[in-house]
Every structure is written in structure tokens, then in C-alpha cells.
Design a protein around this motif. Structure first.
Motif, PDB file in Angstrom:
ATOM      1  N   LEU A   9       7.493  38.206   8.655  1.00 61.07           N
ATOM      2  CA  LEU A   9       6.920  37.222   7.729  1.00 61.07           C
ATOM      3  C   LEU A   9       5.405  37.353   7.564  1.00 61.07           C
ATOM      4  O   LEU A   9       4.860  36.970   6.522  1.00 61.07           O
ATOM      5  CB  LEU A   9       7.266  35.805   8.203  1.00 61.07           C
ATOM      6  CG  LEU A   9       8.763  35.455   8.265  1.00 61.07           C
ATOM      7  CD1 LEU A   9       8.971  34.071   8.857  1.00 61.07           C
ATOM      8  CD2 LEU A   9       9.401  35.535   6.881  1.00 61.07           C
ATOM      9  N   TYR A  12       3.419  38.073   4.354  1.00 59.70           N
ATOM     10  CA  TYR A  12       3.617  37.165   3.216  1.00 59.70           C
ATOM     11  C   TYR A  12       2.797  35.880   3.328  1.00 59.70           C
ATOM     12  O   TYR A  12       2.887  35.011   2.463  1.00 59.70           O
ATOM     13  CB  TYR A  12       5.108  36.796   3.092  1.00 59.70           C
ATOM     14  CG  TYR A  12       5.991  37.985   2.816  1.00 59.70           C
ATOM     15  CD1 TYR A  12       6.201  38.435   1.517  1.00 59.70           C
ATOM     16  CD2 TYR A  12       6.609  38.674   3.851  1.00 59.70           C
ATOM     17  CE1 TYR A  12       7.010  39.536   1.258  1.00 59.70           C
ATOM     18  CE2 TYR A  12       7.419  39.768   3.612  1.00 59.70           C
ATOM     19  CZ  TYR A  12       7.610  40.197   2.310  1.00 59.70           C
ATOM     20  OH  TYR A  12       8.413  41.290   2.065  1.00 59.70           O
ATOM     21  N   HIS A  13       2.001  35.759   4.390  1.00 59.73           N
ATOM     22  CA  HIS A  13       1.234  34.532   4.610  1.00 59.73           C
ATOM     23  C   HIS A  13       0.373  34.189   3.403  1.00 59.73           C
ATOM     24  O   HIS A  13      -0.311  35.048   2.860  1.00 59.73           O
ATOM     25  CB  HIS A  13       0.320  34.672   5.833  1.00 59.73           C
ATOM     26  CG  HIS A  13       0.902  33.963   7.021  1.00 59.73           C
ATOM     27  ND1 HIS A  13       1.058  32.595   7.050  1.00 59.73           N
ATOM     28  CD2 HIS A  13       1.379  34.435   8.183  1.00 59.73           C
ATOM     29  CE1 HIS A  13       1.608  32.261   8.201  1.00 59.73           C
ATOM     30  NE2 HIS A  13       1.823  33.358   8.902  1.00 59.73           N
ATOM     31  N   GLN A  15       1.142  33.577   0.394  1.00 58.78           N
ATOM     32  CA  GLN A  15       1.617  33.985  -0.939  1.00 58.78           C
ATOM     33  C   GLN A  15       2.605  32.961  -1.498  1.00 58.78           C
ATOM     34  O   GLN A  15       3.261  32.261  -0.746  1.00 58.78           O
ATOM     35  CB  GLN A  15       2.293  35.356  -0.864  1.00 58.78           C
ATOM     36  CG  GLN A  15       1.336  36.462  -0.458  1.00 58.78           C
ATOM     37  CD  GLN A  15       2.027  37.815  -0.456  1.00 58.78           C
ATOM     38  OE1 GLN A  15       2.909  38.080  -1.248  1.00 58.78           O
ATOM     39  NE2 GLN A  15       1.614  38.672   0.462  1.00 58.78           N
ATOM     40  N   LYS A  16       2.708  32.931  -2.809  1.00 58.33           N
ATOM     41  CA  LYS A  16       3.632  31.981  -3.446  1.00 58.33           C
ATOM     42  C   LYS A  16       4.780  32.733  -4.109  1.00 58.33           C
ATOM     43  O   LYS A  16       4.673  33.919  -4.415  1.00 58.33           O
ATOM     44  CB  LYS A  16       2.887  31.174  -4.523  1.00 58.33           C
ATOM     45  CG  LYS A  16       1.759  30.327  -3.982  1.00 58.33           C
ATOM     46  CD  LYS A  16       1.658  29.008  -4.739  1.00 58.33           C
ATOM     47  CE  LYS A  16       0.580  28.100  -4.187  1.00 58.33           C
ATOM     48  NZ  LYS A  16       0.779  27.645  -2.832  1.00 58.33           N
ATOM     49  N   ILE A  18       7.694  33.645  -2.959  1.00 56.72           N
ATOM     50  CA  ILE A  18       8.082  34.800  -2.142  1.00 56.72           C
ATOM     51  C   ILE A  18       9.455  34.665  -1.491  1.00 56.72           C
ATOM     52  O   ILE A  18       9.844  35.526  -0.711  1.00 56.72           O
ATOM     53  CB  ILE A  18       7.042  35.020  -1.018  1.00 56.72           C
ATOM     54  CG1 ILE A  18       6.838  33.718  -0.255  1.00 56.72           C
ATOM     55  CG2 ILE A  18       5.741  35.574  -1.593  1.00 56.72           C
ATOM     56  CD1 ILE A  18       6.170  33.887   1.067  1.00 56.72           C
ATOM     57  N   PRO A  21      11.810  37.850  -2.098  1.00 57.07           N
ATOM     58  CA  PRO A  21      11.315  39.047  -1.392  1.00 57.07           C
ATOM     59  C   PRO A  21      11.366  38.902   0.133  1.00 57.07           C
ATOM     60  O   PRO A  21      11.680  39.857   0.834  1.00 57.07           O
ATOM     61  CB  PRO A  21       9.862  39.185  -1.877  1.00 57.07           C
ATOM     62  CG  PRO A  21       9.802  38.435  -3.146  1.00 57.07           C
ATOM     63  CD  PRO A  21      10.843  37.361  -3.081  1.00 57.07           C
ATOM     64  N   VAL A  22      11.088  37.703   0.635  1.00 56.79           N
ATOM     65  CA  VAL A  22      11.128  37.481   2.087  1.00 56.79           C
ATOM     66  C   VAL A  22      12.564  37.620   2.599  1.00 56.79           C
ATOM     67  O   VAL A  22      12.816  38.292   3.599  1.00 56.79           O
ATOM     68  CB  VAL A  22      10.533  36.093   2.450  1.00 56.79           C
ATOM     69  CG1 VAL A  22      10.943  35.675   3.852  1.00 56.79           C
ATOM     70  CG2 VAL A  22       9.024  36.105   2.319  1.00 56.79           C
ATOM     71  N   LYS A  25      13.493  41.216   2.690  1.00 57.97           N
ATOM     72  CA  LYS A  25      12.859  41.927   3.813  1.00 57.97           C
ATOM     73  C   LYS A  25      13.564  41.587   5.131  1.00 57.97           C
ATOM     74  O   LYS A  25      13.812  42.469   5.959  1.00 57.97           O
ATOM     75  CB  LYS A  25      11.364  41.550   3.866  1.00 57.97           C
ATOM     76  CG  LYS A  25      10.576  42.343   4.859  1.00 57.97           C
ATOM     77  CD  LYS A  25      10.511  43.800   4.456  1.00 57.97           C
ATOM     78  CE  LYS A  25       9.778  44.621   5.508  1.00 57.97           C
ATOM     79  NZ  LYS A  25       9.909  46.055   5.266  1.00 57.97           N
ATOM     80  N   VAL A  45       8.322  29.159   4.161  1.00 57.41           N
ATOM     81  CA  VAL A  45       8.123  29.028   2.707  1.00 57.41           C
ATOM     82  C   VAL A  45       7.863  27.566   2.321  1.00 57.41           C
ATOM     83  O   VAL A  45       7.315  27.289   1.255  1.00 57.41           O
ATOM     84  CB  VAL A  45       9.351  29.602   1.954  1.00 57.41           C
ATOM     85  CG1 VAL A  45       9.234  29.452   0.463  1.00 57.41           C
ATOM     86  CG2 VAL A  45       9.516  31.085   2.282  1.00 57.41           C
TER      87      VAL A  45
END
Ligand code: FES
Length: 148
Positions: A9, A12-13, A15-16, A18, A21-22, A25, A45
Motif C-alpha cells: 500500500l 499509494y499514500h 493518492q485518490k 485508487i 489499482p490497489v 496490486k 482508502v
């Protein structure tokens, strides 16, 4: 797993938009979306777990059950069906002792059926992970499984 999830994770800190995609991943790294991961992703999230389940269940690509090391897909489309696709599937079912949608107890194989791989000229078709195996016979299917 929490340590592993934190590493997944981290990029992705802040980010909006997401969530998908998270989830992709996480599934890429873990092979599926275990409960603990869904919970962590929801927290990360900032949405509820049920929202994560709602989004993930909408897309066929996401899985909530651990998959086998190898995925066997046997085509049951028309071209494969008329050329013995059903017999191939039955041979694989017998060999692995599982039905489509199931995974062997040792997590070695998962079995799925597909409506058409788009390789009808090679019917009957079976795909092992990403390898397309055309003109399958029950004997070849059994031999291939034994090689794994
Ligand atoms: S029907 Fe099997 S590949 Fe098209």
C-alpha cells in the motif's frame, strides 16, 4: 501479512481514486483478496469493508478465495464441445478430484471452465496458467497434469 500489506500500500499514500489499482496490486501480490487485506484496504482508502467487497465483487477479475499454484482452464465453448471438450474436463476433474471453481486441498491446482478462448481452430483447448494447449486428448491432459 500486515507488514506485506503495508509495503504493497505504501506507494499509494495520499493518492485518490485508487481503490481498484490497489485491489489489483494486492491480488497480484497475494494471488487473491483475503479478508484481512480487504479490511486493510478499506481502512487505507477510507471506505467501509462492504464498499470494497461491493466494488471487488462487481469485477470478475477479483477473487476472495486462495487459488492454486496453477490454474487449469478447460474450454466448453461450442467448437471445443463438439470435439470432446466435455471429456477433457471430466478427465481433469477425475485426475484432480475437484470440480470447476474449486482448488485442490494442497493448493496446487484450481480448475475453471471458459466459454471460448478464441482458439477454436485448435479445439478442444485447455489452458494451463498462460500456456494454450490445443487439440487436447484425455491422455495428454492427464500427462500434462502429472508433469506438474
Ligand atoms: S470454443 Fe473453445 S476455443 Fe473457441
Amino acid at each position: 501479512m500486515t507488514e506485506q500489506l503495508s509495503q504493497i500500500l505504501a506507494p499509494y499514500h495520499g493518492q485518490k481514486g485508487i481503490l481498484i489499482p490497489v485491489l489489483q496490486k494486492v491480488q497480484e501480490e497475494l494471488g487473491y483478496l483475503p479478508e484481512e487485506a480487504v479490511s486493510e484496504v478499506a481502512h487505507f482508502v477510507g471506505v467501509s469493508e462492504s464498499e470494497v467487497y461491493g466494488v471487488a465483487s462487481f469485477y470478475a477479475q477479483f477473487r476472495f478465495e486462495r487459488q492454486g499454484e496453477h490454474t487449469i482452464k478447460v474450454c466448453q465453448g461450442t467448437a471445443c464441445h463438439v470435439r470432446g471438450g466435455r471429456r477433457i474436463l471430466e478427465a481433469v476433474e477425475r485426475e484432480l478430484g475437484i470440480q470447476p471453481g474449486e482448488t485442490t486441498e494442497d493448493y496446487k491446482f484450481s480448475l475453471e471452465t471458459v466459454a471460448c478462448f478464441g482458439s477454436c481452430a485448435l479445439a478442444p483447448v485447455m489452458v494451463v496458467d498462460k500456456t494454450v494447449c490445443g487439440r487436447m486428448t484425455t491422455a495428454r491432459a492427464r500427462k500434462m497434469l502429472a508433469e506438474y
